[in-house]
Design an enzyme around this catalytic site. Structure first.
Site, PDB file in Angstrom:
ATOM      1  N   CYS A  33      12.287  29.229  -6.083  1.00 50.57           N
ATOM      2  CA  CYS A  33      10.970  28.652  -6.433  1.00 50.57           C
ATOM      3  C   CYS A  33      10.956  27.124  -6.331  1.00 50.57           C
ATOM      4  CB  CYS A  33      10.564  29.082  -7.834  1.00 50.57           C
ATOM      5  SG  CYS A  33      10.408  30.874  -7.971  1.00 50.57           S
ATOM      6  N   HIS A  61       4.716  24.337  -9.802  1.00 50.68           N
ATOM      7  CA  HIS A  61       5.072  25.686  -9.361  1.00 50.68           C
ATOM      8  C   HIS A  61       4.367  26.662 -10.305  1.00 50.68           C
ATOM      9  CE1 HIS A  61       7.044  29.316  -8.412  1.00 50.68           C
ATOM     10  NE2 HIS A  61       7.794  29.344  -9.510  1.00 50.68           N
ATOM     11  N   ASN A  95       2.989  34.459  -8.612  1.00 50.40           N
ATOM     12  CA  ASN A  95       4.104  33.546  -8.326  1.00 50.40           C
ATOM     13  C   ASN A  95       4.553  33.775  -6.881  1.00 50.40           C
ATOM     14  OD1 ASN A  95       6.560  32.234  -8.082  1.00 50.40           O
ATOM     15  ND2 ASN A  95       7.295  32.827 -10.112  1.00 50.40           N
TER      16      ASN A  95
HETATM   17  O1  UT7 Z   1       9.374  31.247 -10.925  1.00 54.13           O
HETATM   18  C1  UT7 Z   1      10.690  31.329 -11.310  1.00 54.13           C
HETATM   19  C2  UT7 Z   1      10.861  31.180 -12.764  1.00 54.13           C
HETATM   20  N1  UT7 Z   1      10.319  32.330 -13.431  1.00 54.13           N
HETATM   21  C3  UT7 Z   1       9.764  32.195 -14.598  1.00 54.13           C
HETATM   22  O2  UT7 Z   1       9.659  31.097 -15.073  1.00 54.13           O
HETATM   23  C4  UT7 Z   1       9.306  33.442 -15.290  1.00 54.13           C
HETATM   24  C5  UT7 Z   1       9.482  33.260 -16.738  1.00 54.13           C
HETATM   25  N2  UT7 Z   1       9.216  34.458 -17.542  1.00 54.13           N
HETATM   26  C6  UT7 Z   1       7.980  34.939 -17.784  1.00 54.13           C
HETATM   27  O3  UT7 Z   1       7.006  34.532 -17.190  1.00 54.13           O
HETATM   28  C7  UT7 Z   1       7.847  35.945 -18.897  1.00 54.13           C
HETATM   29  O4  UT7 Z   1       9.061  36.023 -19.589  1.00 54.13           O
HETATM   30  C8  UT7 Z   1       7.428  37.374 -18.443  1.00 54.13           C
HETATM   31  C9  UT7 Z   1       5.972  37.363 -18.011  1.00 54.13           C
HETATM   32  C10 UT7 Z   1       8.299  37.855 -17.314  1.00 54.13           C
HETATM   33  C11 UT7 Z   1       7.560  38.345 -19.618  1.00 54.13           C
HETATM   34  O5  UT7 Z   1       6.760  37.897 -20.708  1.00 54.13           O
HETATM   35  P1  UT7 Z   1       7.356  37.737 -22.169  1.00 54.13           P
HETATM   36  O6  UT7 Z   1       6.244  37.290 -23.019  1.00 54.13           O
HETATM   37  O7  UT7 Z   1       8.569  36.853 -22.104  1.00 54.13           O
HETATM   38  O8  UT7 Z   1       7.720  39.216 -22.541  1.00 54.13           O
HETATM   39  P2  UT7 Z   1       9.144  39.864 -22.933  1.00 54.13           P
HETATM   40  O9  UT7 Z   1       9.968  40.070 -21.723  1.00 54.13           O
HETATM   41  O10 UT7 Z   1       9.756  39.123 -24.086  1.00 54.13           O
HETATM   42  O11 UT7 Z   1       8.674  41.268 -23.474  1.00 54.13           O
HETATM   43  C12 UT7 Z   1       7.823  41.386 -24.642  1.00 54.13           C
HETATM   44  C13 UT7 Z   1       7.368  42.820 -24.746  1.00 54.13           C
HETATM   45  C14 UT7 Z   1       8.503  43.848 -24.652  1.00 54.13           C
HETATM   46  O12 UT7 Z   1       8.171  44.933 -25.486  1.00 54.13           O
HETATM   47  P3  UT7 Z   1       8.813  45.082 -26.947  1.00 54.13           P
HETATM   48  O13 UT7 Z   1      10.308  45.119 -26.739  1.00 54.13           O
HETATM   49  O14 UT7 Z   1       8.385  43.860 -27.699  1.00 54.13           O
HETATM   50  O15 UT7 Z   1       8.229  46.354 -27.456  1.00 54.13           O
HETATM   51  C15 UT7 Z   1       8.462  44.291 -23.203  1.00 54.13           C
HETATM   52  O16 UT7 Z   1       8.987  45.580 -23.031  1.00 54.13           O
HETATM   53  O17 UT7 Z   1       6.478  43.122 -23.646  1.00 54.13           O
HETATM   54  C16 UT7 Z   1       6.976  44.279 -22.937  1.00 54.13           C
HETATM   55  N3  UT7 Z   1       6.637  44.102 -21.541  1.00 54.13           N
HETATM   56  C17 UT7 Z   1       5.488  44.548 -20.998  1.00 54.13           C
HETATM   57  N4  UT7 Z   1       4.448  45.235 -21.536  1.00 54.13           N
HETATM   58  C18 UT7 Z   1       3.433  45.527 -20.699  1.00 54.13           C
HETATM   59  C19 UT7 Z   1       7.365  43.469 -20.587  1.00 54.13           C
HETATM   60  N5  UT7 Z   1       6.689  43.517 -19.417  1.00 54.13           N
HETATM   61  C20 UT7 Z   1       5.538  44.187 -19.652  1.00 54.13           C
HETATM   62  C21 UT7 Z   1       4.447  44.532 -18.832  1.00 54.13           C
HETATM   63  N6  UT7 Z   1       3.411  45.200 -19.398  1.00 54.13           N
HETATM   64  N7  UT7 Z   1       4.386  44.204 -17.521  1.00 54.13           N
END
Ligand code: UT7
Length: 315
Positions: A113, A242, A272
């Site tokens: 990225c 980005h 992204n």
């Molecule tokens: O470009 C390169 C660099 N990349 C980045 O900077 C990406 C950085 N990361 C992110 O943008 C975020 O971490 C994500 C969008 C990927 C994930 O969001 P988050 O708020 O960090 O969620 P999380 O992974 O901590 O998950 C929170 C909850 C979990 O459920 P529980 O364990 O709390 O019950 C996940 O299982 O959300 C759940 N979850 C989803 N639910 C519905 C994770 N993905 C999804 C989904 N739909 N797509």
């Protein structure tokens, strides 16, 4: 003193659109979750018969036309990509052939990225040292080709597209400074491991940890860039970041005390697009006459590696 300046921009997005509602049919997710956690509503996806170099070509032609140059004056081609057409040769060589340009050096940069910022840093140095006069730099990625559409943890993020700039030597800056970094110890947090069987290599990411490190690191790169140029936050006219997650964009804008209407946001429509996201956003800002001549633009990126970087440019 010789400087480098962006004299033309162009971009390309594939026709096919994948909405959050489409993803609801593939994954255990919802439009509401994706929108609130990422800011994404849709992303563009290439056709099966389309290649990374096809997108790069479309964006490059537009940038060359905008720059009003003869394509044969280009003396360096750099393509920032993580999704090359082939293992080798570079997509830059394929693009050179498609553009019917002969003989100039052409190579790819792999910084995921952050690839466009890395490429800008290289292009700037080639021009400043008079090793090149006119550089074509393309940021392009077909992230859908390396996405695991059964992994809701990151499949919702990625999109495809290309953005290009033509840089030329100039008596006035141009690119004021570029800053690039890497920390390979984090390679496993966001990567595409090679599989030993013949199955598709796909993105694996510890999203929430990447998120936290990205916000902190981008905070630091903003300070580094302002200090290197003896500038204050209030001097920045536009942030062209980005596009990884709207919450990361908002955190960087807050750090700069910039209102969100001074941030070029494309993530809602593009997702992204990795190396393509900054040049896509830059082109959109210029085409919409938001970003105007003489304005000061800060670009920043963070991605796999980890790699990160920034560029401060005068339009
Ligand atoms: O470009 C390169 C660099 N990349 C980045 O900077 C990406 C950085 N990361 C992110 O943008 C975020 O971490 C994500 C969008 C990927 C994930 O969001 P988050 O708020 O960090 O969620 P999380 O992974 O901590 O998950 C929170 C909850 C979990 O459920 P529980 O364990 O709390 O019950 C996940 O299982 O959300 C759940 N979850 C989803 N639910 C519905 C994770 N993905 C999804 C989904 N739909 N797509």
């Amino acid at each position: 003193m010789s400087f480098s300046k962006i004299i033309g921009t162009g971009s390309y997005l594939p026709e096919k659109i994948l909405t959050n509602h489409d993803l609801e049919k593939l994954l255990d997710t919802s439009d509401e979750w994706i929108t609130t956690r990422t800011g994404i509503k849709q992303r563009h996806i290439i056709d099966k018969d389309q290649k990374t170099s096809d997108m790069a070509y479309e964006a490059a032609i537009k940038a060359i036309n905008a720059a009003k140059i003869d394509k044969n004056t280009i003396d360096l081609i750099i393509v920032a990509t993580t999704t090359p057409d082939k293992v080798f040769p570079s997509t830059a060589c394929t693009l050179q052939n498609k553009l019917e340009i002969d003989g100039c050096p052409a190579f790819d940069v792999q910084a995921v990225c952050s690839g466009f910022i890395y490429g800008l840093s290289i292009a700037d140095k080639y021009i400043k040292t008079r090793s090149a006069r006119t550089v074509l730099l393309v940021g392009v990625d077909a992230m859908s080709t390396i996405t695991d559409y059964t992994d809701r943890g990151n499949a919702i993020l990625w999109g495809d597209g290309a953005g290009a700039v033509v840089l030329s030597n100039s008596h006035e800056p141009g690119i004021l400074s570029t800053h690039i970094h890497a920390q390979g110890k984090y390679e496993d947090m966001l990567h595409v491991p090679r599989k030993i069987d013949q199955s598709k290599d796909t993105i694996e990411m510890v999203g929430n940890q990447v998120f936290k490190i990205a916000v902190k690191t981008l905070d630091k790169i903003v300070d580094e860039t302002l200090e290197a140029n003896n500038l204050r936050k209030s001097d920045i006219d536009w942030l062209v970041p980005h596009q990884a997650n709207i919450r990361i964009l908002e955190a960087t804008a807050k750090k700069l005390s910039l209102s969100m209407d001074k941030v070029i946001v494309t993530i809602d429509r593009h997702g992204n697009t990795s190396a393509a996201s900054i040049p896509l956003a830059l082109d959109e800002g210029i085409q919409a006459s938001k970003i105007l001549p003489d304005q000061l633009v800060l670009m920043e990126a963070f991605g796999g590696g980890f790699t990160w970087g920034s560029a401060l440019i005068r339009i």
